[in-house]
Scaffold this motif. Structure first.
Motif, PDB file in Angstrom:
ATOM      1  N   ALA A   1       0.822  -1.204   0.000  1.00 47.01           N
ATOM      2  CA  ALA A   1       0.000   0.000   0.000  1.00 47.01           C
ATOM      3  C   ALA A   1       0.853   1.249   0.000  1.00 47.01           C
ATOM      4  CB  ALA A   1      -0.902  -0.001   1.232  1.00 47.01           C
ATOM      5  N   ARG A   2       0.490   2.192  -0.839  1.00 47.36           N
ATOM      6  CA  ARG A   2       1.089   3.518  -0.796  1.00 47.36           C
ATOM      7  C   ARG A   2       0.269   4.346   0.188  1.00 47.36           C
ATOM      8  NH1 ARG A   2       0.588   4.863  -6.802  1.00 47.36           N
ATOM      9  NH2 ARG A   2       0.091   6.837  -5.830  1.00 47.36           N
ATOM     10  N   PRO A   3       0.781   5.467   0.670  1.00 43.74           N
ATOM     11  CA  PRO A   3       0.008   6.266   1.633  1.00 43.74           C
ATOM     12  C   PRO A   3      -1.334   6.735   1.087  1.00 43.74           C
ATOM     13  CG  PRO A   3       2.280   7.020   1.552  1.00 43.74           C
ATOM     14  CD  PRO A   3       2.119   6.005   0.465  1.00 43.74           C
ATOM     15  N   SER A   4      -1.435   6.888  -0.228  1.00 46.66           N
ATOM     16  CA  SER A   4      -2.686   7.366  -0.821  1.00 46.66           C
ATOM     17  C   SER A   4      -3.638   6.247  -1.208  1.00 46.66           C
ATOM     18  CB  SER A   4      -2.370   8.211  -2.062  1.00 46.66           C
ATOM     19  OG  SER A   4      -1.700   7.423  -3.020  1.00 46.66           O
ATOM     20  N   SER A   5      -3.283   4.995  -0.904  1.00 48.47           N
ATOM     21  CA  SER A   5      -4.158   3.873  -1.235  1.00 48.47           C
ATOM     22  C   SER A   5      -5.468   3.997  -0.482  1.00 48.47           C
ATOM     23  CB  SER A   5      -3.485   2.550  -0.877  1.00 48.47           C
ATOM     24  OG  SER A   5      -2.310   2.371  -1.615  1.00 48.47           O
ATOM     25  N   ILE A   6      -6.536   3.591  -1.154  1.00 55.19           N
ATOM     26  CA  ILE A   6      -7.874   3.703  -0.572  1.00 55.19           C
ATOM     27  C   ILE A   6      -8.184   2.448   0.233  1.00 55.19           C
ATOM     28  CG2 ILE A   6     -10.322   3.954  -1.119  1.00 55.19           C
ATOM     29  CD1 ILE A   6      -8.611   6.434  -1.696  1.00 55.19           C
ATOM     30  N   VAL A   7      -8.764   2.651   1.405  1.00 53.80           N
ATOM     31  CA  VAL A   7      -9.177   1.538   2.254  1.00 53.80           C
ATOM     32  C   VAL A   7     -10.700   1.605   2.391  1.00 53.80           C
ATOM     33  CG1 VAL A   7      -8.860   2.780   4.432  1.00 53.80           C
ATOM     34  CG2 VAL A   7      -8.741   0.319   4.419  1.00 53.80           C
ATOM     35  N   ARG A   8     -11.328   0.444   2.314  1.00 54.94           N
ATOM     36  CA  ARG A   8     -12.786   0.354   2.412  1.00 54.94           C
ATOM     37  C   ARG A   8     -13.145  -0.665   3.488  1.00 54.94           C
ATOM     38  NH1 ARG A   8     -11.322   0.608  -2.857  1.00 54.94           N
ATOM     39  NH2 ARG A   8     -12.252   2.246  -4.125  1.00 54.94           N
ATOM     40  N   ALA A   9     -14.383  -0.658   3.909  1.00 51.57           N
ATOM     41  CA  ALA A   9     -14.851  -1.635   4.899  1.00 51.57           C
ATOM     42  C   ALA A   9     -14.698  -3.035   4.310  1.00 51.57           C
ATOM     43  CB  ALA A   9     -16.302  -1.361   5.265  1.00 51.57           C
ATOM     44  N   GLY A  10     -14.183  -3.955   5.100  1.00 46.48           N
ATOM     45  CA  GLY A  10     -13.974  -5.330   4.667  1.00 46.48           C
ATOM     46  C   GLY A  10     -12.558  -5.620   4.209  1.00 46.48           C
ATOM     47  N   ASP A  11     -11.738  -4.593   4.017  1.00 43.04           N
ATOM     48  CA  ASP A  11     -10.347  -4.797   3.614  1.00 43.04           C
ATOM     49  C   ASP A  11      -9.530  -5.371   4.763  1.00 43.04           C
ATOM     50  OD1 ASP A  11     -10.832  -3.839   1.093  1.00 43.04           O
ATOM     51  OD2 ASP A  11      -9.905  -1.874   1.429  1.00 43.04           O
ATOM     52  N   VAL A  12      -8.475  -6.104   4.418  1.00 44.46           N
ATOM     53  CA  VAL A  12      -7.555  -6.650   5.409  1.00 44.46           C
ATOM     54  C   VAL A  12      -6.257  -5.860   5.311  1.00 44.46           C
ATOM     55  CG1 VAL A  12      -6.257  -8.681   6.133  1.00 44.46           C
ATOM     56  CG2 VAL A  12      -8.574  -8.938   5.242  1.00 44.46           C
ATOM     57  N   VAL A  13      -5.867  -5.233   6.419  1.00 48.59           N
ATOM     58  CA  VAL A  13      -4.658  -4.424   6.472  1.00 48.59           C
ATOM     59  C   VAL A  13      -3.623  -5.183   7.292  1.00 48.59           C
ATOM     60  CG1 VAL A  13      -3.670  -2.225   7.195  1.00 48.59           C
ATOM     61  CG2 VAL A  13      -6.006  -2.301   6.310  1.00 48.59           C
ATOM     62  N   GLU A  14      -2.446  -5.410   6.700  1.00 52.03           N
ATOM     63  CA  GLU A  14      -1.365  -6.099   7.395  1.00 52.03           C
ATOM     64  C   GLU A  14      -0.224  -5.126   7.604  1.00 52.03           C
ATOM     65  OE1 GLU A  14      -0.294  -9.816   5.532  1.00 52.03           O
ATOM     66  OE2 GLU A  14      -2.335 -10.014   4.772  1.00 52.03           O
ATOM     67  N   ILE A  15       0.270  -5.058   8.842  1.00 50.62           N
ATOM     68  CA  ILE A  15       1.365  -4.156   9.192  1.00 50.62           C
ATOM     69  C   ILE A  15       2.497  -4.999   9.745  1.00 50.62           C
ATOM     70  CG2 ILE A  15       2.038  -2.154  10.569  1.00 50.62           C
ATOM     71  CD1 ILE A  15      -1.042  -1.606  10.814  1.00 50.62           C
ATOM     72  N   THR A  16       3.675  -4.862   9.138  1.00 46.21           N
ATOM     73  CA  THR A  16       4.844  -5.591   9.614  1.00 46.21           C
ATOM     74  C   THR A  16       5.798  -4.614  10.275  1.00 46.21           C
ATOM     75  OG1 THR A  16       5.913  -5.346   7.471  1.00 46.21           O
ATOM     76  CG2 THR A  16       4.681  -7.368   7.848  1.00 46.21           C
ATOM     77  N   GLY A  17       6.688  -5.122  11.055  1.00 47.39           N
ATOM     78  CA  GLY A  17       7.647  -4.282  11.759  1.00 47.39           C
ATOM     79  C   GLY A  17       8.095  -5.009  13.005  1.00 47.39           C
ATOM     80  N   GLU A  18       8.145  -4.309  14.124  1.00 48.90           N
ATOM     81  CA  GLU A  18       8.516  -4.953  15.385  1.00 48.90           C
ATOM     82  C   GLU A  18       7.539  -6.067  15.719  1.00 48.90           C
ATOM     83  OE1 GLU A  18       8.941  -2.240  18.613  1.00 48.90           O
ATOM     84  OE2 GLU A  18      10.217  -0.889  17.469  1.00 48.90           O
ATOM     85  N   ARG A  19       6.271  -5.827  15.427  1.00 49.87           N
ATOM     86  CA  ARG A  19       5.222  -6.801  15.708  1.00 49.87           C
ATOM     87  C   ARG A  19       4.300  -6.877  14.502  1.00 49.87           C
ATOM     88  NH1 ARG A  19       0.159  -5.846  19.420  1.00 49.87           N
ATOM     89  NH2 ARG A  19      -0.818  -7.853  19.122  1.00 49.87           N
ATOM     90  N   GLU A  20       3.960  -8.067  14.062  1.00 51.19           N
ATOM     91  CA  GLU A  20       3.074  -8.228  12.916  1.00 51.19           C
ATOM     92  C   GLU A  20       1.636  -8.041  13.370  1.00 51.19           C
ATOM     93  OE1 GLU A  20       3.599 -10.677   9.871  1.00 51.19           O
ATOM     94  OE2 GLU A  20       5.777 -10.636   9.952  1.00 51.19           O
ATOM     95  N   ARG A  21       0.891  -7.243  12.600  1.00 52.82           N
ATOM     96  CA  ARG A  21      -0.515  -7.015  12.921  1.00 52.82           C
ATOM     97  C   ARG A  21      -1.355  -7.265  11.690  1.00 52.82           C
ATOM     98  NH1 ARG A  21      -1.787  -2.000  16.512  1.00 52.82           N
ATOM     99  NH2 ARG A  21      -3.564  -3.334  16.880  1.00 52.82           N
ATOM    100  N   ARG A  22      -2.534  -7.823  11.914  1.00 48.77           N
ATOM    101  CA  ARG A  22      -3.499  -8.075  10.841  1.00 48.77           C
ATOM    102  C   ARG A  22      -4.832  -7.517  11.302  1.00 48.77           C
ATOM    103  NH1 ARG A  22      -4.640 -11.988   6.616  1.00 48.77           N
ATOM    104  NH2 ARG A  22      -6.853 -12.509   6.706  1.00 48.77           N
ATOM    105  N   LEU A  23      -5.328  -6.495  10.591  1.00 47.17           N
ATOM    106  CA  LEU A  23      -6.545  -5.799  10.981  1.00 47.17           C
ATOM    107  C   LEU A  23      -7.575  -5.900   9.870  1.00 47.17           C
ATOM    108  CD1 LEU A  23      -4.797  -2.527  12.215  1.00 47.17           C
ATOM    109  CD2 LEU A  23      -5.364  -4.519  13.581  1.00 47.17           C
ATOM    110  N   VAL A  24      -8.818  -6.199  10.240  1.00 46.62           N
ATOM    111  CA  VAL A  24      -9.917  -6.223   9.283  1.00 46.62           C
ATOM    112  C   VAL A  24     -10.735  -4.957   9.515  1.00 46.62           C
ATOM    113  CG1 VAL A  24     -11.961  -7.462   8.509  1.00 46.62           C
ATOM    114  CG2 VAL A  24      -9.957  -8.730   9.275  1.00 46.62           C
TER     115      VAL A  24
END
Length: 117
Positions: free
Chosen positions: A37-60
């Motif tokens: 994802a780029r910073p300008s990417s669009i997020v909508r309800a139902g999307d799955v957002v994954e964040i990696t780094g010190e701790r992996e996170r998966r958000l719906v």
């Protein structure tokens, strides 16, 4: 309704500042539905957002806030499916038997290590 990913991450209190979210996106630590994802990417309800780094996170994404909301309300706008964090174990500092009292340098090293845990 839709939001930029960097704004959504800030509004739902995943990042403290929007610039932190933007930097994380630019460095490739944020994915939406499996794609980078780029910073300008669009997020909508139902999307799955994954964040990696010190701790992996998966958000719906459940909802999109219209404006800044309280932290309790913000946390209800996504479902956290992150794996549990690994258990933290305090490091053990061993000194040789009969080495005497720790020196000032040794004590500072012990305090520095203990502060992290």
């Amino acid at each position: 309704m839709r939001h930029r990913i960097d704004l959504w991450l800030k509004l739902v209190c995943v990042f403290k500042h929007r610039t932190d979210a933007t930097e994380s996106c630019l460095s490739g630590h944020v994915k939406i539905n499996g794609s980078r994802a780029r910073p300008s990417s669009i997020v909508r309800a139902g999307d799955v957002v994954e964040i990696t780094g010190e701790r992996e996170r998966r958000l719906v994404v459940l909802e999109l806030p219209q404006h800044t909301v309280s932290k309790e309300e913000a946390r209800s706008m996504y479902r956290d499916e992150s794996p549990p964090p690994p258990p933290r174990t305090a490091p053990v500092i061993m000194r040789e038997r009969g080495a005497g009292r720790p020196t000032k340098k040794d004590r500072r090293e012990i305090q520095r290590v203990n502060r992290k845990f």
